[in-house]
Write a protein that holds these residues in place. Sequence first.
Motif: not given
Lengths: 674, 386
Positions: B61, B63-64, B69-70, B72-76, B241-242
């Motif tokens: 997490l 890291l995210l 540059g990340i 699409q994957a939205a972080s919490f 989680r989304r």
Amino acid sequence: MKLRGLSPLPNRFRTMPLHRVWLRLVCCSLPLSFCLLPLLAGSAAADVQEDEERALKAAVEAVAPAVLRIETFGGLEKVDSVLVGTGPTTGLAVSEDGYILSSAFNFVQKPSSILVTLPSGKRATADIVARDESRMLVLLKVAADEKLLVPQAVPRDEMVVGQWSIAVGRTFELGQPNVSVGVLSATNRIWGKALQTDAKISPSNYGGPLVDIQGRVLGILVPLSPQRQGEVAGAEWYDSGIGFAVPLADVYAQLDKLKSGSDLKPGLLGVSLKRGDIYATPAEVAACPAKSPAYEAGLRVGDTIVEVNGKPVARQAQLRHALGPHYAGDQVQVVAERKGQRQEFVVTLAETIEPYERPFLGVLPNRDPPPEGGGVPVRFVFPGSPAAQAGIQAGDVLTALGDERLPDSRTLQDGIARLEPGNAAKLVRLRDGEPQDVTVALATVPSNVVDQLPPARGDLPLPDQRPAVGKVEIKLPEEKNEAFAWVPENYNPQVPYGLVVWLQSPQEYDFEKLAERWKSHCEAHDLILLAPKSADARRWLPTEVDIVRKLVDSLAVNYPLDPRRVVVGGYQAGGAMALLVAFGHRDLVRGVAVVDASLPRGGAVPDNDPIERLDYYVGLAAKSPQAARIRAGVEQLQKIKAPVTVTEMGDTVRDLNDEELSELARWVDSLDRI
Amino acid sequence: MNSLTGPMNAGLKRNSRLTPAARLGAHGAGPMDAGRNRNSGRTPAARLAPCGAGLLGAAILALLLSGPGIGQAASFSQIVDIVQPKMVKIYGAGGIQGLESYQSGFLISAEGHVLTVWSYVLDTDLVTVILDDGRKYQAELVGADPRLEIAVLKIEAQDLAHFSLNQAVPIQAGDRVLAFSNLYGVATGDEPSSVLHGNVAATTSLSARRGAFETTYRGNVYVLDAMTNNPGAAGGALTDRRGQLAGILGKELRNSLTNTWLNYAVPAAELVPAVDDILAGKVRPRGDDESARKPLDPVTLQALGIVLVPDVLSKTPPFIDRVIRETPADKAGLRADDLILFVNDRIASSCRAVRDELSYIDRIDEFRLTVQRGQELLDVVLHAER
């Protein structure tokens, strides 16, 4: 960090979906993931959370066929004041031919029937084959031919704190196991017996497995408590983030024994250690009864245990850790230092230790300062005792026991404590300056109280400086409990005083009245009276056990106490509380006096100990509603060979009358009997 | 509002039975409550999402969150930012006898419709709703569904961030979830609601066993492995989680099967028809009372010819003491010493439970008894009138 199985992929990975392989690699090596992750971002692996979620579910799926639902029928509703649930519970298949492990918590209500739902959906009856009373597990056998799927156990040395740990039960739905996700918090808890996890552990998964990310079983979920024993101990920590599991690898090692129907019990060494903080004091053997496993293996009083099964033992707590995982019947290798030499012993741990019975010589030592050159001046010889039979008289000075010289009465007490009733003890007696050898056959501690005692010491002049006498308030700054002490007017600080902590029923607290009754006894027997008051005007709370202890410690700062004559007592509710204080502070309390109060329900009575002596005085009214339970308690105490004095108080329930009170005072005065 | 006073009071009563036990914790309700008490102490601190995610989870997490540059994957934390404006704090009646005067809710329309649980907190003319940004409104009660224990409030505001009930997602055991609520009333004014992270432990039906749960809701729930259902949390949102709506956090509920507290949410899908009806102004029926479903003329042990052992304990195992000759039980082959385990697949672990289960079966209906004879399990079909 070790990169396991990167090339070539081990078989396990080949059968795994790709995302799991990827995850497994990440799991194997966090630093790897640090460099991989930015590269993979935006690609198929971007959603790490999704992969994790899938891996967790796959782990649950892998173990699911071995996680079985258990239903019980009939039984008790409450156990140790814990309301027992009636819902389904969980078990884990551990052998193809129908053996299932579960938590003892699930069967605490002693059900009349147990049903297990097999993977095929069929229900089958099951019986309890054996119990592990150290790790609180039960082994069930189902009456069915259906082959069970047996999960793989994670070896102990592969477990890493911080790794995923998933708790699995089958209580909510039959078709779908319930899960709780956490990490491994510790690997050696509850004296080395259990793993710890922060997954939510509760009756909804007790008996189920704690699995790793591959679905291999780390352990069986059970409630456990580091302090308390029993099926429901530790259940108060449900869903708290502190959960325990017994490593399956450990259980597999004992499975054949359990299958054969033998219960597993905690293994006992059979020594008492020298008094002190278990986290600071070396494991020096203070007592080692002749029939104990330790004695039979060759250990003796005075040895200091320094190693168990290759693990160094510098402090007593480490000894407990080293022995915790062992069962009765296990052989352990013990290294002890004796006079600077290391010696090795092999001890076979026992299930029970023959209760220790204190031997009795029959003398009360004088409490004057010890004479020049040491020795134990005799204050009183108990009529009919071994000492009386051997011709020892008041005024004699005992100077040696066997080959050991006696500098003071403490040495004599410890020396006799090491022997057993029936043993011969050789003493040197000094009368009119003439030494003479006497040999006595030791007896057992008498249950009666003598009618009259001579003074314990000669008259000493009072010093100019004395701490306060009369009514003295003892106050702990952090607690709201009031407490008063009565220090006799003739208090002499050069003499160590005995202490009577009298716990009155919360509704009847009256210090003046109590002190009035005890005044003359305090003067006659060198006693201080301490009367703490409960914080709640209606009842004593178990948490106040430690407050009573602190009050005693606080009093002892100004008034040096005789450690051999510290007594806690009380009438009814106060008596029940006194027992809790005595059991909770064995290192302090040497006598407990209860009037119309029974032993705590369900609580274990502590063993009779040669070093931490505890004598009992029980006042009993025949028509008390408690009478039957009190008598049962007395029998229980006699069975463990504890010294008990029972005073029959007639029919009606009441507090001690004046005559009984002076008997109690004489009993307190004679607690340093040898 | 007046028309609702009656049922509202019923809600108040039910809660006053439930909540004091929850409040008293270790002192009032036995040692099993201690765990709950500890949770109570701890939960307010659980503000941040990844509290339960584990080391690995937390590491990744982190890291995210930090990794550039990340896309699409939205972080919490990004998801939390999206969800928070949809959450509201609700204040109303209570504040006495250990009953909290607050609960949680979330917006389900841009025009200020708020979905929450139906409870004594709403039993007043002055219900206050505070939005995530601190704006404060008097709310009007649009309607309630006593069976589902939900209510819809309305505030006078426009263009609000909201969840669409129709777009709610189903979730399964093992799924990661976030729970948003104002548990313990920790957040006030423009403070965001508290976020808890956990996994779905199970999906189960509250009606699986009679009397196990003290609630009128009988449908499915998501059981959670996080301490989501504390005082004030009821009405909060459960998301996947989304950040997509999955359910509404329910009131505090004790699981009498295990004597533990249950952490759960009612799936959003279960609520859609009821919310539609409320918004359309239709009156929802009263909760269906279990006892109302009992037949007038139920099966009795006597009619079957079964005499159970004397019922001396609260959980006396239901062993058959005698079978009267020439009765349905006799003809079906039941014998003395058989232990009754199930009545129509419902567990009946005591004499009392057997009698209770039979009282739900009409005399004219056929039913099944499962008994244990020695090690054997037997199924027997019975009919009281044959």
